[in-house]
Design a protein around this motif. Structure first.
Motif, PDB file in Angstrom:
ATOM      1  N   ALA A 171     -15.628   2.219 -30.459  1.00  0.00           N
ATOM      2  CA  ALA A 171     -15.549   2.863 -31.755  1.00  0.00           C
ATOM      3  C   ALA A 171     -15.666   4.385 -31.779  1.00  0.00           C
ATOM      4  CB  ALA A 171     -16.460   2.499 -32.879  1.00  0.00           C
ATOM      5  N   ASP A 172     -16.492   4.960 -30.871  1.00  0.00           N
ATOM      6  CA  ASP A 172     -16.658   6.338 -30.766  1.00  0.00           C
ATOM      7  C   ASP A 172     -16.216   6.820 -29.576  1.00  0.00           C
ATOM      8  OD1 ASP A 172     -17.550   9.001 -31.043  1.00  0.00           O
ATOM      9  OD2 ASP A 172     -19.851   8.657 -30.820  1.00  0.00           O
ATOM     10  N   GLU A 173     -15.045   7.563 -29.675  1.00  0.00           N
ATOM     11  CA  GLU A 173     -14.308   7.890 -28.313  1.00  0.00           C
ATOM     12  C   GLU A 173     -15.177   8.855 -27.700  1.00  0.00           C
ATOM     13  OE1 GLU A 173      -9.742   8.484 -26.588  1.00  0.00           O
ATOM     14  OE2 GLU A 173     -10.128   7.716 -28.508  1.00  0.00           O
ATOM     15  N   ARG A 174     -15.684   9.887 -28.405  1.00  0.00           N
ATOM     16  CA  ARG A 174     -16.390  10.936 -27.901  1.00  0.00           C
ATOM     17  C   ARG A 174     -17.564  10.524 -26.919  1.00  0.00           C
ATOM     18  NH1 ARG A 174     -18.341  13.718 -33.254  1.00  0.00           N
ATOM     19  NH2 ARG A 174     -18.684  11.335 -33.381  1.00  0.00           N
ATOM     20  N   SER A 175     -18.120   9.468 -27.180  1.00  0.00           N
ATOM     21  CA  SER A 175     -19.216   8.768 -26.240  1.00  0.00           C
ATOM     22  C   SER A 175     -18.686   8.541 -25.068  1.00  0.00           C
ATOM     23  CB  SER A 175     -19.967   7.650 -27.066  1.00  0.00           C
ATOM     24  OG  SER A 175     -18.976   6.542 -27.103  1.00  0.00           O
ATOM     25  N   TRP A 176     -17.263   8.236 -24.859  1.00  0.00           N
ATOM     26  CA  TRP A 176     -16.735   7.768 -23.392  1.00  0.00           C
ATOM     27  C   TRP A 176     -17.119   8.909 -22.296  1.00  0.00           C
ATOM     28  CZ3 TRP A 176     -11.285   5.568 -24.890  1.00  0.00           C
ATOM     29  CH2 TRP A 176     -11.346   4.674 -25.686  1.00  0.00           C
ATOM     30  N   ARG A 177     -17.177   9.970 -22.659  1.00  0.00           N
ATOM     31  CA  ARG A 177     -17.535  11.151 -21.637  1.00  0.00           C
ATOM     32  C   ARG A 177     -18.815  10.771 -20.959  1.00  0.00           C
ATOM     33  NH1 ARG A 177     -15.431  14.593 -25.801  1.00  0.00           N
ATOM     34  NH2 ARG A 177     -17.266  15.084 -26.364  1.00  0.00           N
ATOM     35  N   GLN A 178     -19.868  10.022 -21.702  1.00  0.00           N
ATOM     36  CA  GLN A 178     -21.157   9.635 -21.191  1.00  0.00           C
ATOM     37  C   GLN A 178     -21.259   8.425 -20.278  1.00  0.00           C
ATOM     38  OE1 GLN A 178     -23.233  12.310 -21.865  1.00  0.00           O
ATOM     39  NE2 GLN A 178     -21.478  13.067 -23.160  1.00  0.00           N
ATOM     40  N   LEU A 179     -20.072   7.840 -20.196  1.00  0.00           N
ATOM     41  CA  LEU A 179     -19.867   6.818 -19.190  1.00  0.00           C
ATOM     42  C   LEU A 179     -19.982   6.905 -17.778  1.00  0.00           C
ATOM     43  CD1 LEU A 179     -17.588   4.279 -21.542  1.00  0.00           C
ATOM     44  CD2 LEU A 179     -20.073   4.039 -21.315  1.00  0.00           C
ATOM     45  N   PRO A 180     -20.566   5.973 -16.945  1.00  0.00           N
ATOM     46  CA  PRO A 180     -20.432   6.323 -15.597  1.00  0.00           C
ATOM     47  C   PRO A 180     -19.221   6.705 -15.130  1.00  0.00           C
ATOM     48  CG  PRO A 180     -21.458   4.145 -15.980  1.00  0.00           C
ATOM     49  CD  PRO A 180     -21.067   4.634 -17.328  1.00  0.00           C
ATOM     50  N   ALA A 181     -18.820   7.709 -14.318  1.00  0.00           N
ATOM     51  CA  ALA A 181     -17.792   8.386 -13.613  1.00  0.00           C
ATOM     52  C   ALA A 181     -17.950   8.788 -12.311  1.00  0.00           C
ATOM     53  CB  ALA A 181     -17.237   9.226 -14.906  1.00  0.00           C
ATOM     54  N   ALA A 182     -16.729   8.983 -11.685  1.00  0.00           N
ATOM     55  CA  ALA A 182     -17.045   9.622 -10.236  1.00  0.00           C
ATOM     56  C   ALA A 182     -17.531  11.098 -10.534  1.00  0.00           C
ATOM     57  CB  ALA A 182     -15.394  10.082  -9.659  1.00  0.00           C
ATOM     58  N   LEU A 195     -26.320  -1.809 -19.428  1.00  0.00           N
ATOM     59  CA  LEU A 195     -25.847  -1.872 -20.529  1.00  0.00           C
ATOM     60  C   LEU A 195     -24.753  -0.798 -20.390  1.00  0.00           C
ATOM     61  CD1 LEU A 195     -25.616  -1.854 -23.583  1.00  0.00           C
ATOM     62  CD2 LEU A 195     -27.355  -0.265 -23.773  1.00  0.00           C
ATOM     63  N   GLU A 196     -25.022   0.180 -19.652  1.00  0.00           N
ATOM     64  CA  GLU A 196     -23.900   1.406 -19.471  1.00  0.00           C
ATOM     65  C   GLU A 196     -22.287   0.655 -18.826  1.00  0.00           C
ATOM     66  OE1 GLU A 196     -23.918   4.591 -20.782  1.00  0.00           O
ATOM     67  OE2 GLU A 196     -25.635   3.234 -21.577  1.00  0.00           O
ATOM     68  N   LEU A 197     -22.935  -0.206 -17.852  1.00  0.00           N
ATOM     69  CA  LEU A 197     -21.456  -0.888 -17.093  1.00  0.00           C
ATOM     70  C   LEU A 197     -20.636  -1.948 -18.263  1.00  0.00           C
ATOM     71  CD1 LEU A 197     -22.890  -1.485 -13.598  1.00  0.00           C
ATOM     72  CD2 LEU A 197     -21.340   0.367 -14.340  1.00  0.00           C
ATOM     73  N   ALA A 214       1.025  -1.248  -0.053  1.00  0.00           N
ATOM     74  CA  ALA A 214      -0.146  -0.044   0.100  1.00  0.00           C
ATOM     75  C   ALA A 214       0.894   1.395  -0.094  1.00  0.00           C
ATOM     76  CB  ALA A 214      -0.915   0.098   1.239  1.00  0.00           C
ATOM     77  N   GLU A 215       2.011   1.198   0.635  1.00  0.00           N
ATOM     78  CA  GLU A 215       2.811   2.519   0.697  1.00  0.00           C
ATOM     79  C   GLU A 215       3.576   2.437  -0.457  1.00  0.00           C
ATOM     80  OE1 GLU A 215       6.448   4.210   3.617  1.00  0.00           O
ATOM     81  OE2 GLU A 215       5.497   2.501   3.954  1.00  0.00           O
ATOM     82  N   ALA A 216       4.149   1.529  -0.979  1.00  0.00           N
ATOM     83  CA  ALA A 216       4.879   1.566  -2.376  1.00  0.00           C
ATOM     84  C   ALA A 216       4.330   1.840  -3.598  1.00  0.00           C
ATOM     85  CB  ALA A 216       5.706   0.253  -2.519  1.00  0.00           C
ATOM     86  N   VAL A 217       2.935   1.447  -3.644  1.00  0.00           N
ATOM     87  CA  VAL A 217       2.286   1.547  -4.851  1.00  0.00           C
ATOM     88  C   VAL A 217       1.467   2.771  -4.840  1.00  0.00           C
ATOM     89  CG1 VAL A 217       0.599   0.409  -6.214  1.00  0.00           C
ATOM     90  CG2 VAL A 217       2.049  -1.019  -5.211  1.00  0.00           C
ATOM     91  N   GLY A 218       1.086   3.205  -3.485  1.00  0.00           N
ATOM     92  CA  GLY A 218       0.163   4.415  -3.488  1.00  0.00           C
ATOM     93  C   GLY A 218      -1.279   4.150  -3.877  1.00  0.00           C
ATOM     94  N   THR A 219      -2.091   5.151  -4.099  1.00  0.00           N
ATOM     95  CA  THR A 219      -3.320   5.078  -4.461  1.00  0.00           C
ATOM     96  C   THR A 219      -3.838   4.329  -5.554  1.00  0.00           C
ATOM     97  OG1 THR A 219      -3.439   7.332  -5.667  1.00  0.00           O
ATOM     98  CG2 THR A 219      -3.777   7.507  -3.230  1.00  0.00           C
ATOM     99  N   TRP A 220      -5.151   3.753  -5.521  1.00  0.00           N
ATOM    100  CA  TRP A 220      -5.575   3.240  -6.835  1.00  0.00           C
ATOM    101  C   TRP A 220      -6.036   4.191  -7.799  1.00  0.00           C
ATOM    102  CZ3 TRP A 220      -8.597  -2.078  -6.313  1.00  0.00           C
ATOM    103  CH2 TRP A 220      -8.100  -2.752  -5.212  1.00  0.00           C
ATOM    104  N   ASP A 221      -5.945   3.878  -8.982  1.00  0.00           N
ATOM    105  CA  ASP A 221      -6.164   5.013 -10.164  1.00  0.00           C
ATOM    106  C   ASP A 221      -7.705   5.309 -10.254  1.00  0.00           C
ATOM    107  OD1 ASP A 221      -6.179   6.358 -12.504  1.00  0.00           O
ATOM    108  OD2 ASP A 221      -4.463   5.358 -13.314  1.00  0.00           O
ATOM    109  N   GLU A 222      -8.107   6.351 -10.074  1.00  0.00           N
ATOM    110  CA  GLU A 222      -9.335   6.814  -9.933  1.00  0.00           C
ATOM    111  C   GLU A 222      -9.904   7.192 -11.296  1.00  0.00           C
ATOM    112  OE1 GLU A 222     -10.340   9.589  -6.827  1.00  0.00           O
ATOM    113  OE2 GLU A 222      -9.044   8.658  -5.504  1.00  0.00           O
ATOM    114  N   ARG A 223      -9.172   7.120 -12.077  1.00  0.00           N
ATOM    115  CA  ARG A 223      -9.309   7.100 -13.667  1.00  0.00           C
ATOM    116  C   ARG A 223     -10.252   5.858 -14.056  1.00  0.00           C
ATOM    117  NH1 ARG A 223      -4.111   8.573 -16.372  1.00  0.00           N
ATOM    118  NH2 ARG A 223      -3.333   7.181 -14.839  1.00  0.00           N
ATOM    119  N   PHE A 224     -10.123   4.764 -13.304  1.00  0.00           N
ATOM    120  CA  PHE A 224     -11.155   3.677 -13.688  1.00  0.00           C
ATOM    121  C   PHE A 224     -12.241   3.526 -12.692  1.00  0.00           C
ATOM    122  CE2 PHE A 224      -6.491   2.427 -14.659  1.00  0.00           C
ATOM    123  CZ  PHE A 224      -6.937   2.135 -15.910  1.00  0.00           C
TER     124      PHE A 224
END
Length: 326
Positions: free
Chosen positions: A308-319, A257-259, A208-218
């Motif tokens: 295929a449509d990277e612009r649609s990624w902004r509409q996916l579940p996010a923090a 479907l979104e997940l 936990a100390e060496a790796v640090g925080t979990w990547d919140e982009r996921f």
């Protein structure tokens, strides 16, 4: 901006099954991220209390903006720490808040809220950590009917993604590349793995100390893949211990479907983080091709359009934005 709710103290359980307070030594800090988990949480806490006999366990529950009775159920357990984020931070964000609130412990046990632990599970995980020198130890995961699930994984690769296109999610012999470890014999005894599903994971404090925080982009999916990879890159090993068992009710994160779209997209995001630009582009193409090969399924057609449509990624579940600071 208000502070989160922290509850600490003792509930009416016998002393030997009480959770360790924040100012006490903890062999294990159990970290549980909840989101509308009212139907499962009590069962998990009861199973953790049984594990607290003979070892000190601190319980930290981080709630990601539940709309049901999850918070009330958590706060009934006065010797657990409940952190109310006021937003849905995702699984990685919730784990990070729980880790920050947990304080010092010999190890950290990340748990989905829809689990129950078989007696002796935590002790078996800790014993494997001591004997193997592992940085992370994962248990056997049983489904609601008691059948063992395929929880071990190999590092994502182009070869495995190509095999997925040809064979789908079917089990395959070990000589055919697969991200999922499919052979039942691989689950019969303790072994190393590249990573495992993140439902239950004992993490040594040094990791936990060496790796640090979990990547919140996921927000959800691939966060445990990324954390385990970063642990391996720092010289730590991930071990599987079949003597430690948990039962997984499944569906704690929901299914929609979104997940499904997010699952595919986060695999591409992971590839972009850890592969070369060319290999990541090829990996994205194989993820899309896998969905195309199963285009008879409406869900897979939607997944294909999203990948295929990277612009649609902004509409996916996010923090969501915090309304309260942890």
């Amino acid at each position: 901006m208000s502070e989160p709710s922290h509850t600490a103290g003792r509930d009416a359980a016998p002393a030997r099954t009480a959770f360790a307070g924040h100012d006490e030594h903890a062999d294990v800090a159990a970290l549980v991220v909840t989101h509308n988990s009212a139907s499962h949480l009590d069962a998990l806490i009861r199973s953790l209390r049984r594990e607290a006999a003979g070892q000190s366990i601190r319980l930290v529950i981080v709630d990601n903006s539940s709309k049901d009775d999850t918070i009330a159920i958590a706060q009934r357990h006065a010797d657990a720490m409940t952190v109310i984020t006021g937003a849905n931070l995702g699984y990685a964000g919730g784990v990070n808040r729980a880790m920050a609130a947990a304080g010092e412990a010999d190890s950290y046990l990340v748990l989905n809220p829809d689990l129950t632990l078989q007696p002796g599970c935590v002790a078996a995980l800790r014993d494997r950590r001591r004997r193997s020198g592992a940085g992370i130890v994962v248990p056997a995961i049983m489904d609601a009917e008691g059948a063992q699930t395929l929880c071990l994984r190999n590092e994502p690769s182009l070869a495995a993604a190509l095999a997925d296109v040809a064979l789908g999610a079917r089990r395959r012999p070990s000589w055919i590349p697969s991200e999922t470890v499919c052979a039942p014999a691989e689950y019969a005894s303790a072994r190393q793995a590249d990573w495992a599903t993140g439902a239950a994971m004992l993490i040594d404090s040094a990791v936990a100390e060496a790796v640090g925080t979990w990547d919140e982009r996921f927000f959800l999916y691939s966060e445990e893949t990324d954390f385990c990879r970063r642990a391996r890159e720092r010289g730590f090993t991930i071990w599987y211990e079949p003597a430690a068992r948990v039962h997984h009710a499944a569906g704690g994160s929901g299914s929609s479907l979104e997940l499904e779209k997010l699952l595919a997209v986060n695999r591409v995001r992971y590839a972009r983080k850890h592969m070369s630009r060319l290999r990541a582009a090829l990996f994205r193409g194989l993820v899309a091709l896998n969905a195309l090969a199963r285009g008879y399924d409406r869900t897979q057609r939607a997944v294909l359009r999203t990948v295929a449509d990277e612009r649609s990624w902004r509409q996916l579940p996010a923090a969501s934005r915090l309304t309260r600071q942890p």
